[in-house]
Write a protein that holds these residues in place. Structure first.
Motif, mmCIF file in Angstrom:
data_model
loop_
_atom_site.group_PDB
_atom_site.id
_atom_site.type_symbol
_atom_site.label_atom_id
_atom_site.label_comp_id
_atom_site.label_asym_id
_atom_site.label_seq_id
_atom_site.Cartn_x
_atom_site.Cartn_y
_atom_site.Cartn_z
ATOM 1 N N GLY A 163 0.823 -1.216 0.000
ATOM 2 C CA GLY A 163 0.000 0.000 0.000
ATOM 3 C C GLY A 163 0.848 1.252 0.000
ATOM 4 N N ILE B 83 2.042 1.848 -3.548
ATOM 5 C CA ILE B 83 0.965 2.404 -4.387
ATOM 6 C C ILE B 83 0.803 3.890 -4.099
ATOM 7 C CG2 ILE B 83 -1.524 2.362 -4.831
ATOM 8 C CD1 ILE B 83 -1.417 -0.666 -4.228
ATOM 9 N N PHE B 84 0.839 4.242 -2.815
ATOM 10 C CA PHE B 84 0.692 5.657 -2.467
ATOM 11 C C PHE B 84 1.872 6.473 -2.989
ATOM 12 C CE2 PHE B 84 1.451 9.265 0.393
ATOM 13 C CZ PHE B 84 0.265 9.957 0.190
ATOM 14 N N TYR C 11 1.304 7.136 -6.613
ATOM 15 C CA TYR C 11 0.258 8.151 -6.788
ATOM 16 C C TYR C 11 0.785 9.554 -6.517
ATOM 17 C CZ TYR C 11 -3.543 11.222 -5.308
ATOM 18 O OH TYR C 11 -4.363 12.313 -5.136
ATOM 19 N N VAL D 234 -6.902 -4.285 -5.020
ATOM 20 C CA VAL D 234 -6.620 -2.868 -4.734
ATOM 21 C C VAL D 234 -5.521 -2.344 -5.652
ATOM 22 C CG1 VAL D 234 -5.718 -1.267 -2.995
ATOM 23 C CG2 VAL D 234 -7.389 -3.012 -2.348
ATOM 24 N N THR D 235 -4.489 -3.143 -5.878
ATOM 25 C CA THR D 235 -3.390 -2.747 -6.759
ATOM 26 C C THR D 235 -3.878 -2.517 -8.179
ATOM 27 O OG1 THR D 235 -1.831 -4.029 -5.422
ATOM 28 C CG2 THR D 235 -1.110 -3.396 -7.626
ATOM 29 N N SER E 124 -6.034 0.633 -8.376
ATOM 30 C CA SER E 124 -5.198 1.838 -8.270
ATOM 31 C C SER E 124 -4.468 2.102 -9.576
ATOM 32 C CB SER E 124 -4.191 1.671 -7.131
ATOM 33 O OG SER E 124 -4.840 1.429 -5.908
ATOM 34 N N HIS E 125 -3.940 1.034 -10.175
ATOM 35 C CA HIS E 125 -3.211 1.150 -11.438
ATOM 36 C C HIS E 125 -4.105 1.737 -12.527
ATOM 37 C CE1 HIS E 125 -0.413 -1.014 -14.545
ATOM 38 N NE2 HIS E 125 -0.337 0.294 -14.612
ATOM 39 N N TYR F 251 -6.890 3.440 -12.175
ATOM 40 C CA TYR F 251 -7.308 4.807 -11.825
ATOM 41 C C TYR F 251 -6.226 5.822 -12.172
ATOM 42 C CZ TYR F 251 -8.120 8.952 -8.999
ATOM 43 O OH TYR F 251 -8.256 10.255 -8.589
ATOM 44 N N ILE F 252 -4.989 5.527 -11.795
ATOM 45 C CA ILE F 252 -3.895 6.469 -12.046
ATOM 46 C C ILE F 252 -3.682 6.654 -13.544
ATOM 47 C CG2 ILE F 252 -1.411 6.831 -11.784
ATOM 48 C CD1 ILE F 252 -1.619 5.485 -9.043
#
Length: 896
Positions: free
Chosen positions: A155, A158-159, A162, A670-671, A674-675, A677-678
């Motif tokens: 996490g 990932i942050f 971002y 979640v990964t 997130s991928h 979305y970014i």
């Protein structure tokens, strides 16, 4: 013969120690040598400061003299200084290394206190380094700790991705609004490819883009390009041959004088010194089978013919067939961005590719002629070839992986029995150091081939080729330097037991796979302890400067280039290597947490080495990508996360731990989310600059930078409005305000930054500020931001990256970026013509001799229409060539 126990004994600690000791010694020797030579050999270790032709804006202060003072000096430099000296591309690579170091230190704090305790008391009987890894845990419920720790660590990665993507987007927009970048021709020029036939008419194009100033259509210059290529190659061959025979004549004469012997007669006849013409230089027109010709006679005659034919074709350039590509210059970046953002919202431009920030040097001209269909076919072919290469390259790499566990293959592969009799030191060398070196050699062969395939695939710009290379090379090394090595290492260590009991394969792989991490501990030792200091010491560059360069360089141009040409970083091949380090670290971070510390130290040491080289040694890359490799590398780190999560899930599947499988799958979902979305949110923002940001930066206080979404919604609004009247010439008075603001300030001409192709007569840089280059860029919007970060703690900015606002980032730009550029109209008029159209006649540079031979050859060449000059070059008393000034028609390269 040794017992089975001895052959299967845990050698992880000895393997690591045997790798650390020689790498520490080699690293120490390199570092001591670097310290000793750093101030003695300034051309090698401080060329940016030493070489006179380095532009003033790129010339750093001299590095501190103390043996370690340069290290502390690096950490003291502000962001503005690093951006100024290393360029945006260099700054972001250093940021990449430093951010990864920071997150890995955080990873140690997250993983070590929990996982070391869980693993060490796991009760599986492992010894050595394996006792603190995943393989020492026998109770499946203990793996819950590994799962929740992975959630925290993954996490945090990932942050990090971002927040750094958010920062890069703001930085890119702030950079483009500085006066320097705002006034660049490349920032005001739009390239459209695969345009429809109706837009081949310039009037049709101007109806859609009324503010456009210059328009250059790409044309078919295949024959002209071929002639220019032949002329360039022949000019180099002729220049080298002519200098060679002049040097020979001079040395023969000097030798005769030294021995008091009569000099060859007639002294002013070149054949006198060439065995009466029998040893004149020759070459073949085609490799091996071509006709053999006299290089001097054929060279000067053919060059004269080519000069005439090329000049004629250049004059008739507008008669060549048009290609489906066009360059459109706008008066300001504001007008360019309005047009660029509008392209997707007009049906006439459906399928058209658009580019901005493209300098003439950045164009792959031969690919402008491709239609969408041809480009698609070429891309498929190139991708297929590279995919097959990745697959079949696995074979030699698999052998390397097996070597790392060769001691465990001895029981079944009898001809390897002798290895088991070797001393433990040699065994550690074979299983630890040898595979790492072999892997490095294999990897050196790949990047040039990938770049070639990038050009074949239809890439339009050098930046695209570099991005293509970065992505494919990254894929290549992840498969061949990690996956294959890991799997073959684990399989090799289990092969004997699997043969005896095939049903135990999954359980054994689950137990042995963590042990493959020991190979990568050795890998990080070699890379981290030797790589950075070897990069600083630059053994090859030192040898070339002191020995080989003096032997190899036989012409004044070669000697000039040796001294004055500085190396440039190749980011497309640099990033993937460090991305691989992170993939390895992530994949083993939960399985063998010790690897995190090794990787963190590696990143820190490389950060120090690259900081020094990017400031004092290497020159910023000529093709300025504005840091575009950085977000690409960040997004590619998701590969490491996926592999780490899949690896853990596979381990739980092998152990039939279904609860753990389900829980680990959560972070996988979640990964992925997130991928996606970014990519969806930020990829469209990298190449645009919000119109409101440009207006705000120009001084219009009625606008503000859209920090909430960094311009995402504004793109669509501006794009639609453009075709509803927003493209009317003179409709927006802000355009004139931008031009007016840019031209405020003094008229002092500054030295240009090397990054382009134009001569200094084509361009000048005007200063708006007399601040030191380490200072900050003044806020042109008029709002006082003397303390832009006041009231916002570093912790708040870290967890809320949008608190690092446009003004804050822009205030960290170098004062040099407050300079704006004015171009000579003559240069601008032909800037985006094919280089073959503007290619000048070659200026042959030879050394002046005392025999009058150079003067004779000059006149002979002049009769054939070839320019030969012997200015600024002559022979010393030893008969060796020396230059005393720049080559003929030398012009400093400037930003475009």
């Amino acid at each position: 013969m040794s017992s089975p126990q001895s052959s299967s004994a845990d050698t992880s600690v000895s393997q690591l120690i045997v790798t650390i000791i020689p790498t520490l010694i080699i690293g120490a020797v390199y570092f001591i040598a670097f310290i000793a030579f750093r101030k003695v050999q300034k051309r090698v270790y401080e060329p940016r400061y030493t070489v006179e032709t380095v532009p003033k804006d790129l010339k750093p202060h001299e590095s501190p003299k103390g043996p370690f003072a340069w290290i502390t000096n690096i950490f003291k430099k502000p962001t503005s200084y690093v951006v100024q000296e290393a360029g945006a591309d260099g700054y972001f690579f250093l940021r990449f290394l430093l951010e990864l170091f920071a997150v890995l230190i955080l990873g140690c704090l997250i993983t070590w206190p929990i996982l070391f305790a869980i693993n060490a008391t796991g009760g599986n009987g492992a010894t050595g380094l394996n006792s603190i890894s995943y393989s020492n845990v026998s109770d499946k419920w203990r793996f819950l700790a590994h799962i929740f720790v992975s959630w925290l660590f993954f996490g945090s990665i990932i942050f990090l991705i971002y927040r750094e993507i958010v920062y890069y987007t703001t930085f890119r927009h702030a950079l483009q609004t500085t006066p320097l970048y705002n006034s660049l021709l490349s920032s005001r020029t739009l390239l459209l490819t695969e345009i429809p036939k109706n837009l081949y008419d310039e009037e049709e194009l101007r109806l859609r883009f009324p503010p456009a100033t210059n328009i250059w259509y790409a044309r078919d210059y295949k024959q002209l390009q071929k002639d220019v290529k032949e002329r360039k190659k022949l000019a180099g061959k002729y220049e080298g041959a002519l200098n060679k025979v002049l040097t020979k004549a001079t040395k023969i004469t000097n030798k005769a004088i030294k021995k008091n012997e009569p000099a060859p007669e007639p002294a002013n006849e070149l054949n006198t010194y060439l065995k009466n013409g029998k040893k004149r230089p020759t070459h073949r027109l085609k490799f091996l089978i071509g006709k053999k010709v006299d290089t001097l006679d054929y060279g000067v005659e053919r060059l004269g013919e080519l000069n005439k034919s090329i000049a004629k074709d250049q004059e008739n350039r507008d008669s060549n067939d048009q290609m489906p590509a066009v360059f459109i210059e706008f008066p300001t970046q504001l007008e360019l961005q309005k047009a660029y953002q509008a392209i997707p919202y007009n049906k006439d431009f459906k399928g058209v590719q658009r580019f901005t920030g493209v300098s003439p040097d950045d164009v792959v001209w031969e690919n402008l002629s491709l239609t969408a269909t041809k480009r698609r076919i070429k891309k498929i072919i190139a991708s297929t070839i590279l995919t097959l290469m990745i697959i079949f390259w696995c074979i030699p790499v698999a052998v390397v992986g097996a070597i790392s566990n060769i001691n465990l293959l001895i029981d079944k592969v009898h001809f390897l029995k002798f290895i088991d009799k070797l001393p433990s030191f040699l065994m550690g060398l074979i299983t630890g150091l040898l595979p790492v070196v072999a892997l490095a050699v294999l990897m050196m062969l790949v990047p040039p081939f990938i770049k070639w395939m990038g050009s074949i695939s239809g890439c339009i710009t050098v930046q695209q080729v570099e991005g293509y290379c970065q992505s494919w090379y990254y894929a290549f090394i992840v498969v061949n330097s990690f996956l294959i090595i890991t799997l073959t290492s684990a399989a090799a260590s289990s092969v004997t037991s699997i043969i005896q009991d095939p049903t135990s394969a999954l359980h054994l792989l689950a137990n042995k796979l963590p042990k493959a991490a020991n190979f990568y501990l050795s890998y990080f030792c070699l890379q981290g302890l030797v790589g950075p200091v070897a990069m600083l010491f630059q053994l090859v560059a030192l040898i070339l400067a002191q020995f080989l360069g003096k032997i190899l360089d036989s012409t004044p141009r070669a000697k000039w280039n040796r001294w004055n040409t500085l190396g440039q970083p190749g980011w497309s091949t640099t990033y993937p290597g460090y991305e691989l380090y992170m993939v390895i670290t992530l994949s083993y971070s939960i399985i063998a947490p010790l690897i995190i510390a090794f990787a963190a130290i590696t990143f820190l040491l490389f950060y120090i080495a690259y900081s020094y080289n990017l400031i004092y040694v290497l020159q910023p890359n000529k093709n300025d990508a504005r840091g575009r490799n950085y977000p690409r590398a960040l997004l590619e780190l998701f590969t490491g996360l996926y592999l780490a999560e899949v690896c853990l899930i596979a381990m739980f599947v092998f152990g039939k731990n279904w609860v753990a499988v389900a829980l680990e799958a959560v972070i996988g979902v979640v990964t992925l989310a997130s991928h996606l979305y970014i990519k969806y949110t930020y990829l469209p923002l990298f190449d645009i600059v919000p119109i409101s940001a440009l207006k705000y930066a120009s001084g219009d206080e009625t606008y503000a930078y859209p920090m909430h979404d960094q311009g995402r919604k504004e793109i669509k609004t501006e794009g639609i409005n453009y075709w509803d009247g927003g493209n009317e010439l003179g409709e927006d008075s802000t355009t004139q305000e931008v031009l007016k603001t840019e031209r405020q300030g003094s008229d002092t001409t500054a030295t240009a930054t090397a990054a382009g192709v134009a001569g200094d007569s084509d361009l000048s840089i005007k200063r708006n500020s007399d601040e030191d280059v380490e200072g900050k860029l003044p806020n042109v919007a008029g709002a006082a931001i003397a303390a832009p970060t006041k009231g916002v703690s570093w912790l708040t900015k870290f967890f809320n990256p949008k608190k690092e606002t446009f003004d804050v980032v822009r205030n960290n730009m170098p004062a040099a970026y407050d300079n704006y550029i004015e171009y000579n109209p003559e240069f601008t008029r032909t800037a985006y013509n094919d280089p073959a159209v503007t290619d000048e006649e070659p200026h042959i540079w030879i050394a002046k001799d005392n025999l009058g031979l150079s003067e004779i050859e000059k006149n002979k060449a002049l009769e054939n229409g070839v320019d030969v000059s012997d200015e600024n070059a002559d022979f010393n008393e030893k008969g060796s060539i020396e230059y005393t000034g720049p080559p003929p028609s030398y012009e400093e390269a400037l930003r475009v």
